[in-house]
Design an enzyme around this catalytic site. Structure first.
Site, PDB file in Angstrom:
ATOM      1  N   ASP A  97      35.645 -12.220   6.084  1.00  0.00           N
ATOM      2  CA  ASP A  97      35.594 -12.159   4.623  1.00  0.00           C
ATOM      3  C   ASP A  97      36.002 -13.500   4.022  1.00  0.00           C
ATOM      4  O   ASP A  97      36.650 -14.320   4.676  1.00  0.00           O
ATOM      5  CB  ASP A  97      36.441 -11.012   4.076  1.00  0.00           C
ATOM      6  CG  ASP A  97      37.811 -10.941   4.739  1.00  0.00           C
ATOM      7  OD1 ASP A  97      38.285  -9.821   4.965  1.00  0.00           O
ATOM      8  OD2 ASP A  97      38.385 -12.004   5.029  1.00  0.00           O
ATOM      9  N   ASP A 134      37.680 -15.479   0.768  1.00  0.00           N
ATOM     10  CA  ASP A 134      38.533 -15.373  -0.416  1.00  0.00           C
ATOM     11  C   ASP A 134      38.381 -16.639  -1.255  1.00  0.00           C
ATOM     12  O   ASP A 134      38.285 -17.744  -0.721  1.00  0.00           O
ATOM     13  CB  ASP A 134      39.999 -15.220  -0.010  1.00  0.00           C
ATOM     14  CG  ASP A 134      40.250 -13.927   0.753  1.00  0.00           C
ATOM     15  OD1 ASP A 134      39.466 -12.971   0.565  1.00  0.00           O
ATOM     16  OD2 ASP A 134      41.202 -13.876   1.546  1.00  0.00           O
ATOM     17  N   ASP A 146      51.373 -18.161   3.092  1.00  0.00           N
ATOM     18  CA  ASP A 146      52.312 -17.957   4.196  1.00  0.00           C
ATOM     19  C   ASP A 146      52.359 -19.132   5.180  1.00  0.00           C
ATOM     20  O   ASP A 146      53.363 -19.812   5.308  1.00  0.00           O
ATOM     21  CB  ASP A 146      52.088 -16.607   4.901  1.00  0.00           C
ATOM     22  CG  ASP A 146      50.632 -16.284   5.205  1.00  0.00           C
ATOM     23  OD1 ASP A 146      49.771 -17.170   5.036  1.00  0.00           O
ATOM     24  OD2 ASP A 146      50.356 -15.143   5.633  1.00  0.00           O
TER      25      ASP A 146
END
Ligand code: ATP
Ligand code: MG
Length: 455
Positions: free
Chosen positions: A67, A69, A145
């Site tokens: 996917d 983003d 992160d």
């Protein structure tokens, strides 16, 4: 790695190291059509628009992201105005989902690093429960992160932008948390699992400073929402790198916080057969994912929790319980303990119970029972589970071959065979063994199924 060394890696003024198109490998051809449309539309409307996160990381590594983003300086409401096929989701993180047929492109607004009070950021005991403070692209990079997850592919000039040393860490094949690891894990303990999962998937090492807090902060995982840990468990074990993820969790001492019963069972000295069953399950699952075959969480959890259930039942039987009562009790107890950590939805726990409960029924080879079992909706999963257990036991291997045969020959021949053969004695000391009208007293021990083996 501490925050000082991050600063050393990053450009001093906090701005981006810009890697021009000629110096990186990301081509628009490998970006999904939906993501490209979102990027271009935002750009044409005067907004910044970048591909970000796992997609950029995976493209730079030559992989095929599942996917894409997008990050932008448009607010979710502005995104919605640009796309008809858009819905806003999330409370903790407000996001826009732009839908193109089967593809969903997630569009997030750059998040800020500091809250001047005007935004919507909320911490409880150091945990980030809401973060809707918008900011600059540089700030957005810092709240991500890992450094390799904070690279931006900018549609304005096709460059890659790196504010945190992510490009170097990609080359070094290192997962490194951005900022102070302890603080970042307190904000969101699930980052510990993400470190292990992504290291496993990418074949990276976790930087020593990034892994150092696991021992002290691992217990924080028990406070993470069980529904989120269920989602993360699926990513860990059904994402195509289940075996590597499992090994990483064990190696980093994180398994005990998410699957405590499983970790305890593996720590016992006689855990060889169970470990083998589990690793085999994960390896099979990985192979199925690679071949695009369906995988079910129930089967995986049935394997993860098999030895805890089996040993709990054995303990109850040793304490004087009948197997027909011990097994359902053990099953309920193990699933209840697991539910405190990982919210396995009811439809899956029902399936787990059935996979376990059907195991003893394979030993009952009377005509009526055989045909009934073959038609059971959970037959296939239970049979596959029997085969896994059979790896550890010659007796079960014979049984497994019998059932393989039974499915291959036509039903007339199977019926003949069952008419001819004397019914095999049933072995009742197994999961869910149904109480019989009149039952012989069984021996109290030495008759339980072994970890993944025979009875
Ligand atoms: P995967 O290959 O599993 O999709 P991913 O890195 O894309 O890996 P996502 O969960 O899709 O993982 O998250 C997308 C991006 O959002 C990450 O790359 C990271 O930049 C950011 N992100 C995700 N989870 C967190 C988190 N818990 N804390 C901070 N940033 C996060
Ligand atoms: Mg992703």
């Amino acid at each position: 790695m501490n925050s000082e060394s991050i600063v050393r890696n990053a450009p001093v003024d906090g701005s981006f190291r810009i890697i021009p198109r000629s110096e990186h490998s990301i081509s628009r051809k490998s970006i999904s059509s939906g993501a490209l449309r979102v990027l271009y539309r935002l750009h044409e409307a005067g907004f910044r628009a970048c591909l970000v996160g796992g997609a950029v990381r995976d493209l730079l590594l030559g992989g095929h992201p599942k996917d894409f983003d997008v990050a932008t300086n448009a607010t979710p409401e502005q995104v919605r105005e640009l796309f008809r096929n858009c819905r806003l989701i999330g409370r903790r993180f407000r996001l826009a989902h732009v839908v193109f047929g089967r593809e969903i492109v997630e569009v997030a607004t750059f998040r800020g690093s500091s809250d001047d009070g005007s935004g919507d950021r909320h911490l409880v005991d150091g945990r980030l429960v809401r973060d809707n403070v918008y900011g600059s692209i540089e700030e957005d990079a810092l709240r991500r992160d890992f450094t390799v997850n904070a690279l931006y592919y900018d549609i304005a000039d096709f460059s890659v932008r790196d504010a945190v040393g992510g490009m170097d860490d990609l080359k070094r094949r290192t997962m490194r948390l951005i900022g102070d690891p302890e603080q970042r894990y307190r904000e969101d303990p699930v980052r510990m699992l993400r470190a292990a999962r992504l290291a496993a998937k990418l074949g990276f090492e976790i930087a020593p400073d990034t892994a150092a807090p696991f021992a002290a902060l691992g217990p924080l995982l028990s406070e993470a929402p069980p529904a989120r840990l269920f989602d993360e468990s699926l990513k860990l074990f059904l994402g195509g790198y289940g075996l590597a993820s499992f090994r990483a969790l064990e190696r980093y001492g994180l398994l005990e916080h998410v699957f405590p019963g499983t970790a305890r069972a593996l720590a016992r000295t006689d855990s060889g057969a169970f470990r083998h069953l589990l690793e085999q399950t994960l390896a099979n699952t990985d192979a199925r994912v690679r071949e695009d075959k369906p995988v079910t969480p129930a089967f995986l959890f049935a394997a993860m929790l098999w030895e805890p259930a089996r040993s709990t039942a054995q303990a109850l039987i040793d304490g004087g319980s009948d197997a027909s009562i011990a097994w359902p009790n053990a099953t309920a107890r193990v699933l209840r303990e697991q539910a405190q950590r990982v919210a396995i939805p009811r439809r899956f726990t029902l399936a787990i119970e059935e996979i376990w409960a059907l195991q003893p029924r394979f030993s009952i080879r009377t005509k009526k029972r055989v045909f009934r079992l073959l038609e059971h909706p959970r037959f296939r999963a239970a049979y596959d589970f029997l085969l896994l257990r059979a790896n550890e036991s010659p007796e079960l291997a014979e049984l497994g071959r019998w059932w393989t045969d039974a499915q291959e020959i036509d039903s007339g021949e199977l019926a003949n065979r069952l008419n001819a053969a004397p019914a095999a004695p049933s072995s009742a000391d197994e999961p869910g063994a149904a109480p019989k009208k009149r039952r012989r007293r069984r021996r109290k021990s030495g008759s339980m199924p072994q970890a993944s083996g025979g009875e």
